[in-house]
Scaffold this active site. Structure first.
Site, PDB file in Angstrom:
ATOM      1  N   LYS A 158      20.759  78.642 -21.056  1.00 19.83           N
ATOM      2  CA  LYS A 158      22.182  78.524 -20.712  1.00 19.83           C
ATOM      3  C   LYS A 158      22.550  79.455 -19.562  1.00 19.83           C
ATOM      4  O   LYS A 158      23.692  79.491 -19.129  1.00 19.83           O
ATOM      5  CB  LYS A 158      23.049  78.822 -21.939  1.00 19.83           C
ATOM      6  CG  LYS A 158      22.940  77.736 -23.013  1.00 19.83           C
ATOM      7  CD  LYS A 158      23.927  77.960 -24.128  1.00 19.83           C
ATOM      8  CE  LYS A 158      23.582  77.195 -25.385  1.00 19.83           C
ATOM      9  NZ  LYS A 158      23.911  75.766 -25.313  1.00 19.83           N
ATOM     10  N   HIS A 163      29.238  77.563 -34.055  1.00 17.30           N
ATOM     11  CA  HIS A 163      28.235  76.517 -33.825  1.00 17.30           C
ATOM     12  C   HIS A 163      27.428  76.371 -35.120  1.00 17.30           C
ATOM     13  O   HIS A 163      27.266  77.350 -35.858  1.00 17.30           O
ATOM     14  CB  HIS A 163      27.344  76.992 -32.681  1.00 17.30           C
ATOM     15  CG  HIS A 163      26.360  75.998 -32.169  1.00 17.30           C
ATOM     16  ND1 HIS A 163      25.170  75.752 -32.795  1.00 17.30           N
ATOM     17  CD2 HIS A 163      26.381  75.196 -31.069  1.00 17.30           C
ATOM     18  CE1 HIS A 163      24.492  74.848 -32.109  1.00 17.30           C
ATOM     19  NE2 HIS A 163      25.197  74.493 -31.047  1.00 17.30           N
ATOM     20  N   GLN A 189      27.122  81.553 -25.448  1.00 22.90           N
ATOM     21  CA  GLN A 189      28.045  81.153 -24.375  1.00 22.90           C
ATOM     22  C   GLN A 189      28.592  82.354 -23.614  1.00 22.90           C
ATOM     23  O   GLN A 189      29.336  82.187 -22.646  1.00 22.90           O
ATOM     24  CB  GLN A 189      29.216  80.344 -24.960  1.00 22.90           C
ATOM     25  CG  GLN A 189      28.818  79.040 -25.609  1.00 22.90           C
ATOM     26  CD  GLN A 189      28.261  78.018 -24.612  1.00 22.90           C
ATOM     27  OE1 GLN A 189      28.477  78.126 -23.392  1.00 22.90           O
ATOM     28  NE2 GLN A 189      27.535  77.038 -25.112  1.00 22.90           N
ATOM     29  N   CYS A 235      28.142  70.287 -32.169  1.00 27.54           N
ATOM     30  CA  CYS A 235      27.515  71.100 -33.228  1.00 27.54           C
ATOM     31  C   CYS A 235      28.525  72.055 -33.848  1.00 27.54           C
ATOM     32  O   CYS A 235      28.208  73.212 -34.151  1.00 27.54           O
ATOM     33  CB  CYS A 235      26.317  71.892 -32.714  1.00 27.54           C
ATOM     34  SG  CYS A 235      24.984  70.843 -32.167  1.00 27.54           S
ATOM     35  N   ASP A 274      26.808  86.045 -31.724  1.00 29.33           N
ATOM     36  CA  ASP A 274      26.181  84.886 -31.102  1.00 29.33           C
ATOM     37  C   ASP A 274      26.644  84.865 -29.640  1.00 29.33           C
ATOM     38  O   ASP A 274      27.780  84.483 -29.347  1.00 29.33           O
ATOM     39  CB  ASP A 274      26.600  83.611 -31.848  1.00 29.33           C
ATOM     40  CG  ASP A 274      26.131  82.343 -31.145  1.00 29.33           C
ATOM     41  OD1 ASP A 274      25.623  82.435 -30.015  1.00 29.33           O
ATOM     42  OD2 ASP A 274      26.284  81.264 -31.733  1.00 29.33           O
TER      43      ASP A 274
END
Ligand code: PMP
Length: 405
Positions: free
Chosen positions: A225, A122, A202, A363, A199
């Site tokens: 999220k 991202h 997700q 993104c 990261d």
């Protein structure tokens, strides 16, 4: 067996209509909807226990401080961090990565040093490192992806040099859905004595996360999220790194003593939390995590996986369907194109039928470039989605495809 209809009742927004059609919300990878208990918690905090944290001796300030620190400990337990002070409150994944880039960059990166990222990152995990290229003369090394949308681990293993100072990689791709072998990545990097930032934006809504089992040096994610509030997120960092990193921002809360001659900084985690923190966001996020714990993250993942498989299979009924990302380990995200139709047209047409999907580059423009495309449409699933909604999605795609031919 999960009672999805009952779960849906926790999310008032799901009973909305758009353009006179029942809302089918399949944009969960961008943001998940918020259950009533989380919104109630925010209201209750403002109504009953709002006071600025840390600074007050009065009852409400102490209560607010206690609630915030309980929330920190809850997040600590949730990701199995060793210490509560390894949990830094931020505005989200983006700010967490920028904090590390800025602070770790200042402490540990010299001109010519290298940071390894991947082609599927991202922008939040690309641009902060590019800023360091400009500011500090570091270099970015990029792991390419295979045609299935997996990281090329052979290339990754060959990227290390004595100049490599950090690996920063996504756990789950927000475009391809690929679940990366982060344990393997971390072990490999550690053999070179290189720390790793994961990261987890997700991953946190879909996977059980244990930062100690992973041995991640940094792990970042956003509350919005995973059924939590917007504008709140987390940076987990190992104490050994955070202790040696300079403050990211200056201001109140992050200091021990200030004078014009010399200012000393507060201990962890406050060193990295300048200004009034989002203590109401923290407690609302703790409520969101309790909600997830009540259902069980494994049950959530199983339900989302089933929907993803069902949707993937039914999408084959549409002529010209191209799905991007066929990794063996995949999250609840499906990126696709239909023939030569522009994804914006597909997205707009199915929106009129009540179906919300995301369209665009997500993104991740370097990834789009690698795939040789400009954009995709993307459907992504959460705990409250149903097979019936997948059926509506498929029917709407069929109608859109027919109109666009
Ligand atoms: N990384 C990934 C993999 C993401 O999916 C996202 C959100 N789309 C981000 C980072 C940025 O998250 P936020 O906008 O909440 O900071």
């Amino acid at each position: 067996m999960l009672d999805i209809q009952k779960i849906r009742e926790d999310f008032p927004i799901l009973s909305r209509q758009v353009y006179g059609k029942p809302l089918v919300y399949l944009d969960n990878a961008a943001t998940s909807q918020t259950p009533k208990c989380v919104v109630d918690k925010i209201a209750e905090s403002y109504y009953m226990s709002n006071a600025n944290v840390h600074r007050g001796v009065h009852f409400l300030s102490q209560e607010a401080t206690n609630i915030m620190e309980q929330s920190r400990r809850h997040i600590q337990r949730y990701i199995n961090a060793r210490h509560p002070h390894e949990i830094i409150f931020t505005r989200g994944t983006t700010e967490s990565i920028n904090l590390v880039a800025s602070s770790f960059g200042e402490a540990f990166l010299q001109p010519g040093d290298e940071v390894i990222i991947s082609e599927m990152e991202h922008h939040a995990n690309i641009v902060p490192w590019q800023l360091l290229e400009t500011r500090k003369g570091i270099r970015i090394q990029v792991i390419p992806i295979t045609p299935a949308g997996e990281l090329d681990m052979e290339v990754f293993r060959g990227l290390f040099s004595p100049k490599t100072k950090l690996v920063s990689i996504t756990y789950v791709s927000n475009v391809l859905g690929t679940i990366n072998p982060v344990k393997d990545i971390i072990d490999t990097a550690h053999r070179h004595e290189v720390p790793v930032l994961i990261d987890g934006a997700q991953a946190i809504p879909h996977l059980k996360v244990d930062v100690q089992a992973l041995d991640a040096d940094f792990f970042v994610f956003s509350a919005h999220k995973v059924y939590g509030p917007t504008g709140f997120g987390v940076l987990y960092g190992k104490e050994q790194w955070l202790d040696r990193m300079p403050p990211y921002q200056g201001g109140g809360e992050m200091i021990a003593h200030v004078s014009f001659e010399k200012t000393t900084f507060n201990e962890l985690p406050f060193k990295f939390e300048a200004g009034t923190p989002d203590y109401i966001g923290a407690s609302a996020f703790s409520t969101a995590l309790s909600y997830v714990e009540k259902i069980g993250i494994e049950n959530i993942a199983a339900h989302e996986n089933e929907l993803t498989q069902y949707a993937t299979q039914r999408m084959q009924e549409i002529p010209g369907m191209r799905i991007f990302g066929t990794a063996r380990q995949k999250g609840a995200v499906i990126s696709f194109l239909i023939g030569n139709s522009h994804p914006y047209d597909v997205g707009m047409l199915i929106d009129k039928m009540g179906v919300a999907v995301r369209t665009g580059h997500h993104c991740a423009q370097p990834l789009m470039h690698a795939l040789g495309i400009e954009a995709t449409a993307r459907a992504s699933f959460a705990i409250y989605n149903t097979r019936e909604e997948v059926d509506i999605f498929i029917e709407s795609l069929k109608r859109a495809a027919a109109m666009l031919q």
